[in-house]
Enzyme design. Structure first.
Site, PDB file in Angstrom:
ATOM      1  N   GLY A 195     -61.873 -89.876  18.741  1.00 15.24           N
ATOM      2  CA  GLY A 195     -62.177 -89.053  18.397  1.00 15.24           C
ATOM      3  C   GLY A 195     -61.352 -87.290  19.277  1.00 15.24           C
ATOM      4  N   SER A 213     -75.734 -87.500  24.725  1.00 15.64           N
ATOM      5  CA  SER A 213     -75.963 -86.104  24.161  1.00 15.64           C
ATOM      6  C   SER A 213     -77.172 -86.222  24.868  1.00 15.64           C
ATOM      7  CB  SER A 213     -76.082 -86.116  23.211  1.00 15.64           C
ATOM      8  OG  SER A 213     -76.346 -85.326  23.354  1.00 15.64           O
ATOM      9  N   TYR A 249     -79.721 -89.080  16.048  1.00 11.01           N
ATOM     10  CA  TYR A 249     -79.018 -88.642  16.848  1.00 11.01           C
ATOM     11  C   TYR A 249     -79.660 -88.854  18.312  1.00 11.01           C
ATOM     12  CZ  TYR A 249     -75.445 -86.102  19.234  1.00 11.01           C
ATOM     13  OH  TYR A 249     -74.163 -86.281  19.936  1.00 11.01           O
ATOM     14  N   LYS A 280     -77.764 -91.795  20.443  1.00 12.14           N
ATOM     15  CA  LYS A 280     -77.607 -91.683  21.857  1.00 12.14           C
ATOM     16  C   LYS A 280     -77.795 -92.115  22.823  1.00 12.14           C
ATOM     17  CE  LYS A 280     -73.097 -88.883  20.700  1.00 12.14           C
ATOM     18  NZ  LYS A 280     -71.815 -89.808  21.104  1.00 12.14           N
TER      19      LYS A 280
END
Ligand SMILES: NC(=O)c1ccc[n+]([C@@H]2O[C@H](COP(=O)([O-])OP(=O)(O)OC[C@H]3O[C@@H](n4cnc5c(N)ncnc54)[C@H](OP(=O)(O)O)[C@@H]3O)[C@@H](O)[C@H]2O)c1
Length: 234
Positions: free
Chosen positions: A6, A128, A138, A142
């Site tokens: 990324g 996160s 999400y 995480k």
């Protein structure tokens, strides 16, 4: 060599540039070729999907020798900007995409690169603050990344390899939200910090460079929160 997944945008790009400026050999990955085209001199860019076996094989083809550091920034929340799923199939697809993009990508990337790592190597995974708030799928994905780092640290520790997870709060100047946040939302997130400031990719660079350095030699298996005090552990 340092691998930054990324690495074409946002936090990963800032880390890749900082490592390159330190004179390190750097390889970045990303699925879209366009952001990788701006990698800049001294950085090898490989277009691949780190959530797939073929993708990590393609990455590995460009890793000539040993790996000193892996910074796994690839990930994100595919639910952002999309309507809520309207069928069990759509729900399952969103869940799978979220887990694949964050946890599977970490696991496949680490598994591919771990045999190339030498004593002193350091792995930094990105979690996160969303894990603490249980945001959609999400947050759970995480949380799984942070948990994965714990077991991985125990597994790779005997080889002298450290593994940590960095879990940021809101970081501006990334493509995470698919576009700029409204001024109101940005102020809201800023107000949640104790410091009344917005996190920047450079904040993640500073912590990551420390985690990669020999000075962090006794630090492994940790989840490090980077959020200006928006979430604290005590
Ligand atoms: N920005 C924030 O507020 C924030 C907060 C907490 C945590 N994080 C986490 O920090 C990490 C870095 O994100 P960022 O903020 O820098 O956002 P970003 O600019 O969207 O960076 C994510 C990068 O990962 C790449 N990527 C996504 N899935 C990939 C895959 N399967 N294989 C290879 N590359 C992939 C993306 O490029 P392609 O789409 O071209 O593949 C993109 O370049 C992410 O894990 C994110 O979840 C960000």
């Amino acid at each position: 060599m340092y691998i930054v997944t990324g690495g074409g945008t946002g936090i990963g790009r800032a880390i890749a540039l900082a490592l390159r400026d330190q004179g390190r050999q750097v390889l970045i990955t990303g699925r879209r070729p366009e952001p990788l085209a701006n990698a800049g001199p001294g950085i090898t860019a490989v277009a691949c999907d780190n959530a797939t076996p073929d993708g990590v094989r393609r990455m590995l083809d460009h890793v000539p020798g040993s790996v000193d550091g892996l910074i796994h920034c690839a990930g994100g929340n595919p639910a952002i900007g999309r309507p809520d799923p309207d069928s069990p199939e759509a729900e399952a697809a969103l869940l799978a995409e979220t887990v694949d993009g964050n946890l599977t990508s970490a696991a496949l990337t680490v598994t591919a690169l771990a045999p190339r790592m030498t004593a002193g190597a350091s792995v930094v995974l990105f979690g996160s603050i969303a894990a603490e708030h249980g945001v959609g799928y999400y947050g759970p994905a995480k949380a799984a990344v942070a948990s994965y780092a714990v077991g991985l640290a125990a597994r790779l520790g005997p080889r002298g390899i450290r593994v940590n997870c960095v879990s940021p709060g809101y970081i501006a100047d990334t493509e995470f939200f698919g576009g700029p946040l409204s001024r109101e939302r940005e102020q809201q997130l800023r107000a949640q910090t104790a410091l009344d400031r917005t996190g920047l990719p450079e904040d993640a660079v500073a912590l990551t460079l420390f985690l990669l350095s020999p000075e962090a030699r006794h630090l492994t298996g940790q989840n490090l929160h980077l959020n200006g005090g928006a979430f604290t552990t005590r």
